[in-house]
Design a protein around this motif. Structure first.
Motif, PDB file in Angstrom:
ATOM      1  N   SER A  48      53.812  36.329  40.005  1.00 14.25           N
ATOM      2  CA  SER A  48      53.408  37.377  41.048  1.00 14.25           C
ATOM      3  C   SER A  48      53.173  36.595  42.287  1.00 14.25           C
ATOM      4  O   SER A  48      52.288  35.588  42.584  1.00 14.25           O
ATOM      5  CB  SER A  48      52.121  37.989  40.389  1.00 14.25           C
ATOM      6  OG  SER A  48      51.666  38.875  41.281  1.00 14.25           O
ATOM      7  N   ASN A  74      44.628  41.920  45.159  1.00 13.34           N
ATOM      8  CA  ASN A  74      43.533  41.186  44.317  1.00 13.34           C
ATOM      9  C   ASN A  74      43.535  39.684  44.893  1.00 13.34           C
ATOM     10  O   ASN A  74      43.407  38.748  44.217  1.00 13.34           O
ATOM     11  CB  ASN A  74      44.373  40.975  42.970  1.00 13.34           C
ATOM     12  CG  ASN A  74      44.046  42.260  42.121  1.00 13.34           C
ATOM     13  OD1 ASN A  74      43.013  43.073  42.417  1.00 13.34           O
ATOM     14  ND2 ASN A  74      44.825  42.579  41.179  1.00 13.34           N
ATOM     15  N   PHE A  75      43.294  39.530  46.205  1.00 10.71           N
ATOM     16  CA  PHE A  75      43.298  38.391  46.928  1.00 10.71           C
ATOM     17  C   PHE A  75      42.130  38.545  48.101  1.00 10.71           C
ATOM     18  O   PHE A  75      42.359  39.251  48.845  1.00 10.71           O
ATOM     19  CB  PHE A  75      44.629  37.839  47.348  1.00 10.71           C
ATOM     20  CG  PHE A  75      44.548  36.534  48.159  1.00 10.71           C
ATOM     21  CD1 PHE A  75      43.648  35.629  47.644  1.00 10.71           C
ATOM     22  CD2 PHE A  75      45.185  36.459  49.496  1.00 10.71           C
ATOM     23  CE1 PHE A  75      43.655  34.180  48.491  1.00 10.71           C
ATOM     24  CE2 PHE A  75      45.122  34.904  49.796  1.00 10.71           C
ATOM     25  CZ  PHE A  75      44.173  33.994  49.590  1.00 10.71           C
ATOM     26  N   ILE A  91      41.285  34.913  43.826  1.00  7.92           N
ATOM     27  CA  ILE A  91      42.371  35.494  43.325  1.00  7.92           C
ATOM     28  C   ILE A  91      41.929  36.177  42.027  1.00  7.92           C
ATOM     29  O   ILE A  91      41.778  35.548  40.941  1.00  7.92           O
ATOM     30  CB  ILE A  91      43.678  34.696  43.173  1.00  7.92           C
ATOM     31  CG1 ILE A  91      43.903  34.188  44.647  1.00  7.92           C
ATOM     32  CG2 ILE A  91      44.734  35.583  42.716  1.00  7.92           C
ATOM     33  CD1 ILE A  91      45.218  33.237  44.740  1.00  7.92           C
ATOM     34  N   ARG A  92      42.170  37.672  41.730  1.00  7.38           N
ATOM     35  CA  ARG A  92      42.089  38.097  40.472  1.00  7.38           C
ATOM     36  C   ARG A  92      40.785  37.940  39.893  1.00  7.38           C
ATOM     37  O   ARG A  92      40.620  37.713  38.484  1.00  7.38           O
ATOM     38  CB  ARG A  92      43.219  38.024  39.603  1.00  7.38           C
ATOM     39  CG  ARG A  92      44.368  38.352  39.986  1.00  7.38           C
ATOM     40  CD  ARG A  92      45.710  38.063  39.021  1.00  7.38           C
ATOM     41  NE  ARG A  92      46.851  38.639  39.304  1.00  7.38           N
ATOM     42  CZ  ARG A  92      47.965  38.385  38.614  1.00  7.38           C
ATOM     43  NH1 ARG A  92      48.038  37.183  37.536  1.00  7.38           N
ATOM     44  NH2 ARG A  92      49.030  38.758  39.051  1.00  7.38           N
ATOM     45  N   ILE A 107      41.621  27.627  43.922  1.00  9.72           N
ATOM     46  CA  ILE A 107      42.856  28.242  44.226  1.00  9.72           C
ATOM     47  C   ILE A 107      43.230  27.007  45.190  1.00  9.72           C
ATOM     48  O   ILE A 107      42.875  26.733  46.281  1.00  9.72           O
ATOM     49  CB  ILE A 107      42.522  29.425  45.477  1.00  9.72           C
ATOM     50  CG1 ILE A 107      41.878  30.535  44.725  1.00  9.72           C
ATOM     51  CG2 ILE A 107      43.798  29.976  45.724  1.00  9.72           C
ATOM     52  CD1 ILE A 107      42.279  31.093  43.338  1.00  9.72           C
ATOM     53  N   VAL A 134      51.198  33.530  48.559  1.00 14.09           N
ATOM     54  CA  VAL A 134      50.165  33.372  47.502  1.00 14.09           C
ATOM     55  C   VAL A 134      50.602  33.736  46.071  1.00 14.09           C
ATOM     56  O   VAL A 134      51.032  34.814  45.736  1.00 14.09           O
ATOM     57  CB  VAL A 134      49.385  34.773  47.997  1.00 14.09           C
ATOM     58  CG1 VAL A 134      48.061  34.742  46.873  1.00 14.09           C
ATOM     59  CG2 VAL A 134      48.765  34.617  49.416  1.00 14.09           C
ATOM     60  N   LYS A 136      49.996  33.957  42.282  1.00 12.07           N
ATOM     61  CA  LYS A 136      48.711  34.446  41.619  1.00 12.07           C
ATOM     62  C   LYS A 136      48.826  33.879  40.071  1.00 12.07           C
ATOM     63  O   LYS A 136      49.973  33.985  39.600  1.00 12.07           O
ATOM     64  CB  LYS A 136      48.727  35.971  41.486  1.00 12.07           C
ATOM     65  CG  LYS A 136      48.521  36.536  43.195  1.00 12.07           C
ATOM     66  CD  LYS A 136      48.791  38.128  42.946  1.00 12.07           C
ATOM     67  CE  LYS A 136      48.733  38.677  44.378  1.00 12.07           C
ATOM     68  NZ  LYS A 136      48.880  39.758  44.397  1.00 12.07           N
ATOM     69  N   GLY A 150      45.294  30.033  41.145  1.00 11.65           N
ATOM     70  CA  GLY A 150      46.396  30.316  41.923  1.00 11.65           C
ATOM     71  C   GLY A 150      46.612  29.181  43.086  1.00 11.65           C
ATOM     72  O   GLY A 150      46.022  28.279  42.779  1.00 11.65           O
ATOM     73  N   GLU A 592      48.076  45.096  39.271  1.00 12.04           N
ATOM     74  CA  GLU A 592      48.497  45.119  40.805  1.00 12.04           C
ATOM     75  C   GLU A 592      49.865  45.826  41.024  1.00 12.04           C
ATOM     76  O   GLU A 592      50.804  45.624  40.396  1.00 12.04           O
ATOM     77  CB  GLU A 592      48.176  43.581  41.571  1.00 12.04           C
ATOM     78  CG  GLU A 592      49.055  42.786  40.935  1.00 12.04           C
ATOM     79  CD  GLU A 592      48.645  41.415  40.888  1.00 12.04           C
ATOM     80  OE1 GLU A 592      47.394  41.260  41.348  1.00 12.04           O
ATOM     81  OE2 GLU A 592      49.448  40.345  40.956  1.00 12.04           O
TER      82      GLU A 592
END
Length: 743
Positions: A48, A74-75, A91-92, A107, A134, A136, A150, A592
């Motif tokens: 993702s 979700n970031f 992230i998430r 991250i 980005v 994920k 991520g 997402e």
């Protein structure tokens, strides 16, 4: 309340998409990414991914990495404490909420292929950038070091063939001034140079009612020089960078929680910080303006960073390539702070830092038919030298117990050494099915040497006190292990791909170099590694005409999770305990969706939504006995939704492009205690701009937080110590205009 008119709607927006820029052509743009350390289309990769096109980042007043979270599902990125301390990337639901300068985010962040190391280096100004990716979910193979959550990949613009450049200047509200530029020069038929720079100078949108305090603001100056040479079989890329930031830090607010501090009568969470609520010492800022504070904020900030990146690519044959990347960066920083948020001297200090990091990566890749093999070796060494102090209750020296009125000096030397070997093989079974297998072995050592001194009042007539040795603790944390991924791609049609991915990532243990109030706490400040296993099912659709959709559902099994904790001391009136603990396990799951749709040749829509219904500790009791079982992870809203509508039209022999966009976050907590006082209610930030481009000229108007929405980056709980919470306010409404000339 700021109201939008029909005219203002046409001039308040930006033309920027977190999946891609809406190109002015007849189809959805094909996005190329480097998520597997080679160029591929977004739809080929079973990860993702969200991408941000660099050409459009600054058109809307975006300054640095901390501002891009509002464009990706979700970031979430926050400045955490005041700007200049390590940012909080999430992230998430996976992130590290810690302002101290010794820790590394889960991250991982890479700039032009080079890891930045600890979270100190994750504040990156965005100028002359090609693309941000980005990634994920855990990246335990190719981007393996400390990437349980991520990875964030930043790719700056590289030199190319031609002699050209641009200069861009802008002004805005709250003394915003910015000048950026770049020049690309062809050296010969094989090589080129590129020089780019950024100068940004601004005041903060929160303001200080304490007249003796200097105006708070920051002046940031950055420069980059890069060189690219391409021969028949070898390519060399080299980059030098330098930055100098100085100013006065953003003034912190004071959220008092007591109606009657003497008798301990509290305000409700909804009342806290209002005109009838005070801290433990009876202070209230005396204003009902959310953006106003009253604090002796003579708190300077100075950061100087410098570094290099060197990459060599040797094309051994048509199917084989060898890549070597060497990088170094150094950061020197002094960051003063005020943690009582008042004119009194109750809690003030400074975070001093020298951070040096050297990294090397050697990578071999081979393509055979449609299969692809990657083998690599990785090395990193990072040295963190901290020079910190925190002055506690200075104004009450000689009046309160000498056990409470102390100055803590806490200096740490932390050395991180990491080596790894990794491999990934992508096997094309047939036209429809592709299997990816990756594995990484990592070995890491963290050595620490923590020295503390204490300034105490031995004689109440000598309030300057005497400085005595306090504690000296040293040791090391070692860990090694395997991580990797297994993924399956199913190409259902030319435009639709499904995938399943099982991946895990690890984040090494270390030493918490924050404020350690006792020798016992210092001895317990090391922590172990964390590990995350992730299942993800996703789909990517792009009909190459007018529609692109990317979606995923995920489930995380998070074990030995490292969580920064701000806990009340067992000693009444003492500073809180600041711990970094492995909390056992957590479960996270959610979904997402990112959508890009071309409604017509002139009107496009881009939207993204994230949903995380479960992000909770399974079972945990902290070191002072608080039960955190089933508490929600900090900085993790259940819902986050963002989107933009972009309209373009031919006008006066040029093009007029306008966009209106928003970012919505549902409520979330700022710490692990689910404290109702340390909670951010849901909010929506509106943004916008318009740009007109004709020939070599571009004119732009932009705005952020158009309705001046009140929100905080962080509320740090000091209620049992000072009867208040520090309030690090977000950015209020800011408007600006830009002019750019290309030559």
């Amino acid at each position: 309340m700021f109201k939008l008119s029909a005219i203002s709607i046409s001039i308040i927006t930006v033309f920027f998409s977190p999946v891609s820029v809406f190109a002015n052509n007849d189809s959805i743009e094909v996005i190329e990414v480097y998520a597997q350390k080679r160029k591929q289309t977004l739809e080929e990769v079973s990860i993702s991914i969200a991408t941000l096109k660099g050409d459009n980042l600054t058109s809307q007043g975006i300054k640095d990495i901390s501002e891009v979270g509002g464009y990706v599902a979700n970031f979430k990125i926050s400045q955490n404490a005041a700007e200049g301390t390590p940012p909080a990337l999430n992230i998430r639901g996976v992130g590290l909420i810690d302002y101290n300068t010794a820790n590394t985010s889960p991250i991982a962040m890479y700039i032009d292929g080079r890891p930045v190391g600890s979270a100190n280096n994750q504040i990156a100004n965005l100028f002359d950038v090609e693309q941000i990716e980005v990634l994920k979910g855990p990246q335990g193979t190719l981007f393996g070091r400390n990437s349980t959550g991520g990875a964030l990949l930043v790719r700056t613009k590289r030199p190319d063939d031609g002699n050209y450049g641009f200069i861009k200047a802008g002004v805005g509200t709250d003394e915003w001034r910015r000048v950026q530029g770049a020049y690309n020069a062809k050296v010969n038929e094989l090589s080129a140079l590129r020089f780019s720079f950024n100068h940004t100078d601004y005041d903060y949108t929160s303001y200080n009612l304490f007249e003796a305090a200097p105006e708070a603001g920051l002046k940031q100056q950055d420069a980059r020089l890069s060189y690219l040479a391409e021969w028949d079989e070898f390519t060399l890329y080299a980059k030098l960078e330098y930055g100098h930031w100085d100013g006065i830090v953003q003034p912190v607010g004071n959220i008092g929680i007591y109606k009657d501090p003497v008798n301990g009568v509290r305000c409700t969470p909804a009342e806290a910080g209002g005109p009838g609520c005070f801290d433990m010492f009876g202070f209230n800022d005396g204003s009902d303006d959310y953006w106003a504070v009253r604090v002796n904020n003579d708190s300077p900030h100075l950061s100087i960073y410098k570094g290099w990146t060197i990459q060599g690519d040797w094309q051994i044959s048509d199917s084989q390539q060898l890549t070597y990347i060497n990088g170094f960066n150094r950061l020197d920083r002094r960051h003063a702070f005020n943690c009582d948020g008042s004119p009194a001297r109750l809690c003030e200090g400074e975070l001093g830092l020298k951070n040096e990091m050297l990294s090397n990566e050697l990578r071999y890749s081979q393509t055979s038919n449609k299969d692809h093999l990657t083998l690599g070796l990785f090395h990193l060494e990072e040295r963190i030298y901290q020079d910190n102090f925190n002055d506690i209750l200075r104004d009450y020296r000689g009046l309160l117990s000498t056990d409470l009125t102390n100055t803590f000096f806490y200096d740490n030397e932390i050395i991180v050494k990491s080596v790894a070997a990794f491999a990934q093989y992508e096997w094309q079974l047939n036209d429809a099915h592709r299997i990816t297998v990756g594995l990484r072995y990592s070995d890491e050592t963290v050595e620490y040497d923590s020295v503390s001194q204490l300034n105490i009042v031995a004689d109440i007539t000598q309030v300057d006190g005497v400085t005595i040795p306090y504690y000296h603790v040293d040791g090391e944390v070692k860990d090694d292990g395997l991580s990797g991924r297994l993924a399956w791609n199913y190409q259902y049609s030319d435009s639709l791909m499904f995938y399943y991915s099982f991946a895990n990532g690890t984040k090494s243990g270390g030493y918490n170099g924050g404020l350690l109030a006792t020798e016992e706490q210092a001895k317990l400040a090391d922590y172990g590694p964390e590990e995350l296993y992730a299942h993800e099912i996703g789909a990517k659709y792009n009909n190459a005409d007018d529609l692109s959709i990317n979606g995923a559902v995920f489930f995380y099994d998070y074990s030995d999770q490292q969580v920064f904790m701000n806990q009340a001391s067992t000693t009444p009136g003492a500073p809180p305990l600041q711990l970094l603990e492995n909390v056992g396990s957590s479960k996270i799951y959610g979904a997402e969706l990112a959508l890009q749709y071309k409604l017509s040749e002139s009107l496009k829509f881009r939207g993204a939504a994230g949903y995380v219904p479960e992000a909770n500790f399974d079972e945990f009791i902290d070191p002072v006995g608080n039960v955190l079982t089933d508490n929600r992870l900090p900085f993790t809203p259940e819902w986050n939704i963002n989107g933009d509508v972009t309209h373009s039209v031919s006008f006066w022999h040029g093009e007029l492009v306008s966009t209106v966009g928003f970012d919505y976050q549902s409520e979330y907590y700022f710490d692990q205690n689910q404290n109702a006082y340390a909670m951010q209610s849901g909010y929506t930030l509106w943004r916008g701009s318009v740009r007109f481009e004709r020939g070599d000229w571009r004119f732009g108007i932009w705005g952020k937080n158009l309705f001046d929405k009140e929100y905080s980056h962080l509320k740090f709980d000091l209620s049992t110590f000072l009867g208040m919470l520090q309030d690090f306010k977000g950015e209020g409404r800011r408007l600006g205009v830009d002019v750019m000339y290309r030559f």
